[in-house]
Design an enzyme around this catalytic site. Structure first.
Site, PDB file in Angstrom:
ATOM      1  N   GLU A 258       0.894  -1.152   0.000  1.00  0.00           N
ATOM      2  CA  GLU A 258       0.000   0.000   0.000  1.00  0.00           C
ATOM      3  C   GLU A 258       0.930   1.199   0.000  1.00  0.00           C
ATOM      4  O   GLU A 258       1.707   1.373   0.931  1.00  0.00           O
ATOM      5  CB  GLU A 258      -0.896  -0.112   1.232  1.00  0.00           C
ATOM      6  CG  GLU A 258      -2.117   0.754   1.159  1.00  0.00           C
ATOM      7  CD  GLU A 258      -1.928   1.963   2.016  1.00  0.00           C
ATOM      8  OE1 GLU A 258      -1.282   2.915   1.512  1.00  0.00           O
ATOM      9  OE2 GLU A 258      -2.387   1.946   3.149  1.00  0.00           O
ATOM     10  N   CYS A 295      -2.376   7.660   4.723  1.00  0.00           N
ATOM     11  CA  CYS A 295      -2.445   7.250   3.315  1.00  0.00           C
ATOM     12  C   CYS A 295      -3.657   7.890   2.632  1.00  0.00           C
ATOM     13  O   CYS A 295      -3.682   8.039   1.417  1.00  0.00           O
ATOM     14  CB  CYS A 295      -2.609   5.746   3.175  1.00  0.00           C
ATOM     15  SG  CYS A 295      -1.898   4.807   4.505  1.00  0.00           S
TER      16      CYS A 295
END
Lengths: 519, 519
Positions: A258, A295
């Site tokens: 990720e 994120c």
């Protein structure tokens, strides 16, 4: 529990000559290398056959044991994490709840049983022209998994975070490369996991923890032939490096990395006109939360130019100027953030709208808000790259078509957000198909920060948001990353795994001739 | 329908200057290149938004339309395929039934609806400390897919074979690189698919067919930024080349390559003792079926050395010597087969047991059976590599432990087979966990050739059997390769896709708060 800077390799403790220190701590932490990686992988491989076939109830109890043991560390965990990361107490307490909560959710999922996807197509001995054999399928664990903790979630995405929890739930032993930004926090959690392994009577190789600050350690883990999958949360450069190592192995393996995302937010005209002054501060709250170290931080805002957008930008600028400065996780992260902001400040096509207050003390960073137009944004790919921290760019577009053109050019994202009023729905409708090709999660009238751990969650998205847009690293679906299907044809009942035996001793829901049947 | 050697790019037909011929045919087939690949991909991209959101019933009807149209070609299809491949009529008629059957099975699957994995976690506005937003998840199609047909199944694994059927079922437009070994067969089927596209009123870009014999064409397809996944069945070298191209793209994409497998067969002592004379000919039947040109061909036999194994080998040798010689698919495949057999004949550690009869005519090949021991097999990795065709090696082991040691060294496989009697079950039990790490399908008392198209089937397995052991290329699960999850958070009902709207207009089964509910 005490932190002593050891590597925890199975049930053993070991130290290396080479040490490193955590921010705000005086313990010297062992810097593990390829030898220790090999030992941990050998133990994980030894643990695999037994651990992967534990019955779901036993594995669920183990996960709950991990959650309990993390809880039992008590305030020492929060204080250590505060010292190492600079994150505030409330945030870390919430993150601890999320960490133990997701372990308990995977336990619930294991007991529910549909993760096994047990599927039976009974034999048809009289079928013409050929009989059909008895076919049974279930999911099995991939093998030992290497997990790279993230710096920005020292609990929920680190040692016993989402990747570890979902891999253990799937029946995969885990070797964690501890993040050097919070090694003591990592060690405390690792000791809790190890305690739960022992309490459950599992093989010691089910879990190992290797603190370390070298790329060599990470590379050795991913290249080890016993490792069958990798979970990673971190930078694009780091994720790409692991993907290359994994693809170059004699046996390539999946990497679930990720990586990076700027999480576009689209303000539609009616909503913007009606709520510009409220949207501005709400946006800044999402932007500056955790010093922007998420994120899912909203790094791109798209709207049609005009008075309403100007009002939004002014309200956001005022809120940003009033926002408390915050400490960033590490000096390196702060430096990278400042470099990213300075590049935007110097950029000819970009105008600085506001900066936050400058604080005093270690690794303080202030938010930054910029503005450009669609031509400016599309003229330089670099404007579409993530600046990790509380920096965001507002792109003023001529009209909705131009917003769509900008969206068509952005890279894969974790999230995309629409702010809209009912009158905006016809304008938003053609954007949704575009957004679902670009992102793993589409939000309306919310903010992308804050990721619910749930069945329906997708924390993933097309490259480069992640290395594999077919998956999620948050929510119960994350477990599927560490499973593969195996079919058994005509096996005697006694040789079948319990999940597929006639008597269904694990009480799993099973699909028979295509139809689901409860246990 | 007539074969004229055209490329079928959407609804258009086009020819190239450069032509190639099929075995046994006189038509000159267009050799498509990068320009044609780009045109087909552009059309596929244009078709994607609409096609991917067709309702499941409409897509199911389209797949049935493809099946009908293939059926309507009638005997011309069988005769063309016989001429191009040398495969016998009965085999091709069976394969046609399988091809249309799997299209109809995916249609049924689409109507059933669980492929969408529609999942709803309703909002909890009063939850403490934070409310839970409304979260809804479903699977969406990945995007346009490139399919590389296989030489050995000119219908079931080619133009409208398993990869094409599962990608279309998922809602992905398909660009097929037609296999040059059966271009006329490919063109006939492609015309049928195109007819069904038109009949269903779908965008022409849903399907294109590019005949061609260059690596340049294949490379251009995989590198095209509009292609989002690749299905391939063929050689290890070919699959690895496509994996490299896909991994090196600015946006890497998944490659589902089904490559090579030697499909170990383990004969356990009691079964071998009781049935050596029956097992020998049954094995040879599986070995020589279709001139051994199956991914699941049994290329490795493991058993404990002794009189019973000698009886099996003698019975197999007799059956092989009596087996009809068969034509192989292409001169290239026959040459590679003969080279593989000659290498085994020359191998110091390997003994030739028997060869089949030598036939007359085009590309005839005869079976080959070899014998070695565990030390010989383990001493040369090359003995574990696939020889595509009816060649197999019997490895005589000292005991069951030695069989396990050999199995531990073999690469990933599509299948592994046990022949056992009830008395063998305690000996087989410890082998099953070993086999399920190595293979996608484990059989007892059957033969690996013959792959049922079913819900429980797995035609896949760890690398290098396939590029991605988490998947299958046969059976309804194959569709999942071309889907990815997307989460919708707090979207107004009118902006949600039909699969997730409150009224559930598509009547899908949905998982609500983790529990499945029928439509």
């Amino acid at each position: 529990m005490q932190v002593n800077g050891a590597m925890l390799i199975g049930a053993g403790e070991a130290w290396t000559e080479r040490r490193f220190s955590a921010p705000g701590g005086d313990t010297g932490f062992s810097s593990a290398g390829p030898d220790e990686a090999a030992r941990a992988c050998a133990l994980a491989e030894a643990a695999f056959p037994g651990f992967s076939e534990t019955d779901p109830a036993a594995r669920a109890a183990f996960l709950e044991g991990v959650a309990d043991a993390i809880g039992e560390i008590g305030d020492a965990l929060i204080e250590r994490a505060m010292a190492e990361t600079g994150l505030p107490r409330a945030r870390l307490e919430g993150e601890r709840g999320r960490t133990t909560g997701q372990l308990r959710l995977f336990a619930e999922m294991l007991r529910r049983g549909d993760w096994a996807d047990a599927t039976i197509d009974p034999a048809m001995p009289d079928r013409q022209p050929l009989p059909r054999p008895d076919l049974r399928r279930r999911n099995v664990a991939l093998g030992p998994v290497a997990v790279f903790g993230a710096s920005n979630f020292p609990l929920a995405f680190s040692t016993a975070g989402g990747d570890t929890a979902s891999a253990l739930a799937a029946g995969c032993p885990v070797v964690v490369k501890g993040h050097p930004a919070h090694p003591g926090t990592g060690e405390l959690v690792a000791r809790a996991v190890r305690h739960a392994v022992a309490q459950a009577g599992l093989h010691e190789g089910v879990f190992s923890f290797l603190p370390g600050e070298t790329n060599e350690l990470g590379g050795a883990l991913v290249a080890d032939p016993r490792i069958k999958a990798v979970g990673f949360t971190g930078s694009r450069g780091g994720g790409l490096a692991l993907m290359r190592i994994a693809a170059a192995r004699p046996e390539p393996i999946p990497v679930y990395a990720e990586m990076s995302s700027i999480n576009p937010v689209i303000l539609l005209p009616a909503a913007l006109k009606a709520r510009a002054e409220a949207l501005g501060p709400a946006f800044v709250q999402s932007l500056t939360m955790g010093a922007g170290q998420f994120c899912t931080n909203p790094g791109l805002v798209l709207a049609v130019a005009g008075p309403a957008l100007d009002r939004f930008v002014r309200a956001a600028a005022d809120a940003l100027a009033a926002a408390q400065p915050q400490r960033m996780l590490t000096p390196g992260i702060r430096q990278a953030y400042e470099q990213g902001v300075e590049a935007l400040e110097r950029h000819a096509a970009v105008e600085l709208v506001a900066r936050g207050c400058v604080g005093e003390g270690q690794d303080q960073a202030s938010g930054a808000l910029f503005r450009t137009d669609a031509a400016g944004f599309l003229g330089d790919q670099a404007l579409g790259h993530e600046v990790f921290g509380s920096s965001s760019v507002v792109v003023a577009c001529r009209d909705l078509d131009e917003i769509a053109r900008v969206l068509a050019e952005v890279e894969g994202q974790l999230t995309a957000t629409l702010h809209l009023d009912p009158a905006d729905e016809p304008l938003a409708a053609p954007l949704v198909p575009l957004l679902q090709r670009k992102a793993g999660r589409i939000l309306a009238n919310g903010w992308p920060t804050g990721v619910e751990v749930a069945h329906a969650m997708v924390h993933g998205g097309p490259f480069p948001a992640t290395s594999d847009g077919r998956t999620t690293s948050v929510g119960t679906l994350a477990m599927q990353r560490f499973l593969r299907p195996v079919c058994y044809q005509g096996l005697p009942d006694g040789l079948l795994p319990p999940a597929l035996r006639d008597a269904n001793p694990w009480g799993l829901p099973r699909r028979v001739d295509g139809e689901w049947r409860g246990a």
